[in-house]
Motif scaffolding. Structure first.
Motif, PDB file in Angstrom:
ATOM      1  N   LEU A 132       0.814  -1.339  -0.152  1.00 18.86           N
ATOM      2  CA  LEU A 132       0.064   0.168  -0.086  1.00 18.86           C
ATOM      3  C   LEU A 132       0.714   1.282  -0.067  1.00 18.86           C
ATOM      4  O   LEU A 132       0.757   2.235  -0.681  1.00 18.86           O
ATOM      5  CB  LEU A 132      -0.891   0.143   1.174  1.00 18.86           C
ATOM      6  N   ILE A 133       1.905   1.270   0.850  1.00 13.25           N
ATOM      7  CA  ILE A 133       2.792   2.329   0.967  1.00 13.25           C
ATOM      8  C   ILE A 133       3.605   2.509  -0.089  1.00 13.25           C
ATOM      9  O   ILE A 133       3.709   3.664  -0.867  1.00 13.25           O
ATOM     10  CB  ILE A 133       3.525   2.418   2.148  1.00 13.25           C
ATOM     11  N   LEU A 134       4.133   1.627  -0.833  1.00  9.81           N
ATOM     12  CA  LEU A 134       4.857   1.492  -1.891  1.00  9.81           C
ATOM     13  C   LEU A 134       3.911   1.872  -3.219  1.00  9.81           C
ATOM     14  O   LEU A 134       4.477   2.758  -4.032  1.00  9.81           O
ATOM     15  CB  LEU A 134       5.459   0.122  -2.379  1.00  9.81           C
ATOM     16  N   SER A 135       2.655   1.483  -3.306  1.00  2.76           N
ATOM     17  CA  SER A 135       1.754   1.880  -4.186  1.00  2.76           C
ATOM     18  C   SER A 135       1.734   3.619  -4.190  1.00  2.76           C
ATOM     19  O   SER A 135       1.456   4.076  -5.127  1.00  2.76           O
ATOM     20  CB  SER A 135       0.396   1.465  -4.249  1.00  2.76           C
ATOM     21  N   ILE A 136       1.268   4.051  -2.942  1.00  2.00           N
ATOM     22  CA  ILE A 136       1.007   5.658  -2.927  1.00  2.00           C
ATOM     23  C   ILE A 136       2.270   6.140  -3.282  1.00  2.00           C
ATOM     24  O   ILE A 136       2.083   7.207  -3.980  1.00  2.00           O
ATOM     25  CB  ILE A 136       0.664   5.844  -1.410  1.00  2.00           C
ATOM     26  N   LEU A 137       3.607   6.020  -2.748  1.00  2.45           N
ATOM     27  CA  LEU A 137       4.422   6.690  -3.095  1.00  2.45           C
ATOM     28  C   LEU A 137       5.060   6.672  -4.474  1.00  2.45           C
ATOM     29  O   LEU A 137       5.522   7.658  -5.013  1.00  2.45           O
ATOM     30  CB  LEU A 137       5.913   6.140  -2.184  1.00  2.45           C
ATOM     31  N   GLY A 138       4.941   5.516  -5.186  1.00  2.34           N
ATOM     32  CA  GLY A 138       5.050   5.138  -6.631  1.00  2.34           C
ATOM     33  C   GLY A 138       4.204   5.947  -7.638  1.00  2.34           C
ATOM     34  O   GLY A 138       4.739   6.619  -8.279  1.00  2.34           O
ATOM     35  N   ALA A 139       2.903   5.847  -7.068  1.00  2.00           N
ATOM     36  CA  ALA A 139       1.899   6.828  -7.904  1.00  2.00           C
ATOM     37  C   ALA A 139       2.120   8.271  -7.711  1.00  2.00           C
ATOM     38  O   ALA A 139       2.123   9.011  -9.057  1.00  2.00           O
ATOM     39  CB  ALA A 139       0.688   6.449  -7.350  1.00  2.00           C
ATOM     40  N   ILE A 140       2.518   8.707  -6.575  1.00  2.00           N
ATOM     41  CA  ILE A 140       2.937  10.134  -6.526  1.00  2.00           C
ATOM     42  C   ILE A 140       4.097  10.478  -7.362  1.00  2.00           C
ATOM     43  O   ILE A 140       4.130  11.428  -8.299  1.00  2.00           O
ATOM     44  CB  ILE A 140       3.337  10.498  -4.860  1.00  2.00           C
ATOM     45  N   ARG A 141       5.078   9.549  -7.237  1.00  2.00           N
ATOM     46  CA  ARG A 141       6.330   9.944  -8.161  1.00  2.00           C
ATOM     47  C   ARG A 141       6.058   9.951  -9.661  1.00  2.00           C
ATOM     48  O   ARG A 141       6.788  10.774 -10.337  1.00  2.00           O
ATOM     49  CB  ARG A 141       7.349   8.638  -7.716  1.00  2.00           C
ATOM     50  N   ALA A 142       5.257   8.830 -10.175  1.00  2.00           N
ATOM     51  CA  ALA A 142       4.768   8.672 -11.312  1.00  2.00           C
ATOM     52  C   ALA A 142       3.803   9.814 -12.036  1.00  2.00           C
ATOM     53  O   ALA A 142       3.706   9.715 -13.246  1.00  2.00           O
ATOM     54  CB  ALA A 142       4.455   7.301 -11.668  1.00  2.00           C
ATOM     55  N   GLN A 143       3.416  10.549 -10.873  1.00  2.00           N
ATOM     56  CA  GLN A 143       2.170  11.596 -11.128  1.00  2.00           C
ATOM     57  C   GLN A 143       0.996  10.726 -11.746  1.00  2.00           C
ATOM     58  O   GLN A 143       0.496  11.103 -12.699  1.00  2.00           O
ATOM     59  CB  GLN A 143       2.576  12.583 -12.089  1.00  2.00           C
ATOM     60  N   ALA A 144       0.929   9.437 -11.303  1.00  2.00           N
ATOM     61  CA  ALA A 144      -0.191   8.723 -11.641  1.00  2.00           C
ATOM     62  C   ALA A 144      -1.517   8.776 -10.794  1.00  2.00           C
ATOM     63  O   ALA A 144      -1.291   9.619  -9.853  1.00  2.00           O
ATOM     64  CB  ALA A 144       0.083   7.233 -11.674  1.00  2.00           C
ATOM     65  N   ASN A 145      -2.452   8.282 -11.024  1.00  2.00           N
ATOM     66  CA  ASN A 145      -3.852   8.296 -10.352  1.00  2.00           C
ATOM     67  C   ASN A 145      -3.527   7.765  -9.144  1.00  2.00           C
ATOM     68  O   ASN A 145      -3.869   6.367  -9.111  1.00  2.00           O
ATOM     69  CB  ASN A 145      -4.958   7.888 -11.299  1.00  2.00           C
ATOM     70  N   VAL A 146      -3.575   8.277  -7.989  1.00  2.00           N
ATOM     71  CA  VAL A 146      -3.350   7.593  -6.716  1.00  2.00           C
ATOM     72  C   VAL A 146      -4.606   6.643  -6.163  1.00  2.00           C
ATOM     73  O   VAL A 146      -4.449   5.514  -5.787  1.00  2.00           O
ATOM     74  CB  VAL A 146      -2.943   8.662  -5.501  1.00  2.00           C
ATOM     75  N   ALA A 147      -5.781   7.306  -6.571  1.00  2.00           N
ATOM     76  CA  ALA A 147      -6.976   6.511  -6.196  1.00  2.00           C
ATOM     77  C   ALA A 147      -6.972   5.303  -6.878  1.00  2.00           C
ATOM     78  O   ALA A 147      -7.304   4.189  -6.228  1.00  2.00           O
ATOM     79  CB  ALA A 147      -8.147   7.389  -6.627  1.00  2.00           C
ATOM     80  N   ILE A 148      -6.771   5.299  -8.205  1.00  2.00           N
ATOM     81  CA  ILE A 148      -6.897   3.987  -8.865  1.00  2.00           C
ATOM     82  C   ILE A 148      -5.827   2.998  -8.505  1.00  2.00           C
ATOM     83  O   ILE A 148      -5.889   1.594  -8.250  1.00  2.00           O
ATOM     84  CB  ILE A 148      -6.865   4.047 -10.300  1.00  2.00           C
ATOM     85  N   VAL A 149      -4.654   3.578  -8.300  1.00  2.00           N
ATOM     86  CA  VAL A 149      -3.373   2.696  -8.052  1.00  2.00           C
ATOM     87  C   VAL A 149      -3.779   2.078  -6.698  1.00  2.00           C
ATOM     88  O   VAL A 149      -3.530   0.649  -6.573  1.00  2.00           O
ATOM     89  CB  VAL A 149      -2.085   3.482  -8.051  1.00  2.00           C
TER      90      VAL A 149
END
Length: 222
Positions: free
Chosen positions: A133-150
């Motif tokens: 979960l934490i990895l998905s949040i930090l990775g999504a922020i870094r990639a400027q991806a949609n955090v909600a979907i990730v």
């Protein structure tokens, strides 16, 4: 720290828990097939996560999770006093979410779960779920991806590949301790889950901090 932010954290956690517990009650009422009930529980939880993170994220960051708040506090992005207030709001909102689900299904409001969830495999599963979960949040922020979907996709997967069905959230775990339903967990089993969640969150923070360094830091080390 402001009232709108704390309200968003409490409300978001309340509605998330209501979705988790309520869908569990509905699924258990409609079918005796445990796999089908878990699938229904998964879909409702993931859908709620996408909506809640998207709508409330701009107000509070949409943590809804003490483990997430802990990570962002340690990263220096949330003040300690703010973090304490956020965690309190999350816990109060979560318990209220269980009560709301009980009311909607005409069940006793005050309950204590008898659902046994303990042991090394369960704790390892919670550590893995929270790490991801934490990895998905930090990775999504870094990639400027949609955090909600990730985040919703990770939780959907973790519901099915972890032995614990992926609580990955101390406030939600607490709230589920107050519900003797499909989604419940015995209060006595909570400390083991909380410890595993915190360890998983810290491991995810360390790994994410290393993996998702900015390009300037990467270039300087080459």
């Amino acid at each position: 720290m402001n009232a709108r932010m704390l309200t968003a954290e409490a409300l978001g956690t309340l509605l998330l828990v209501a979705a988790v517990v309520g869908s569990g009650i509905m699924a258990e009422t409609l079918t005796g097939d445990v796999a089908l009930a878990l699938l229904a529980n998964t879909i409702a939880t993931a859908a709620a996560l996408v909506m809640l993170i998207t709508v409330l994220g701009p107000i509070s960051g949409a943590h809804f999770n003490p483990a997430v708040t802990l990570v962002f506090t340690l990263r220096g992005e949330v003040a300690v006093t703010t973090a304490v207030a956020m965690v309190a709001a999350q816990c109060v909102g979560g318990v209220a979410g269980s009560w709301l689900a009980h009311l909607m299904f005409e069940q006793p409001v005050l309950q204590a779960s008898t659902h046994i969830r303990t042991g090394g495999a369960q704790w390892l599963a919670e550590g893995v779920a929270t790490f991801g979960l934490i990895l998905s949040i930090l990775g999504a922020i870094r990639a400027q991806a949609n955090v909600a979907i990730v985040v919703a996709l990770w939780i959907t997967a973790a519901y099915w590949f972890t032995a614990s069905t992926s609580f990955a959230n101390p406030a939600v775990a607490l709230a589920r301790g107050f519900s003797d339903t499909f989604a419940g967990i015995r209060p006595v089993d909570l400390p083991g889950f909380w410890a595993a969640q915190v360890i998983g969150a810290l491991a995810g923070m360390v790994m994410g901090g290393w993996l998702f360094r900015n390009d300037d830091q990467d270039s300087a080390r080459m």
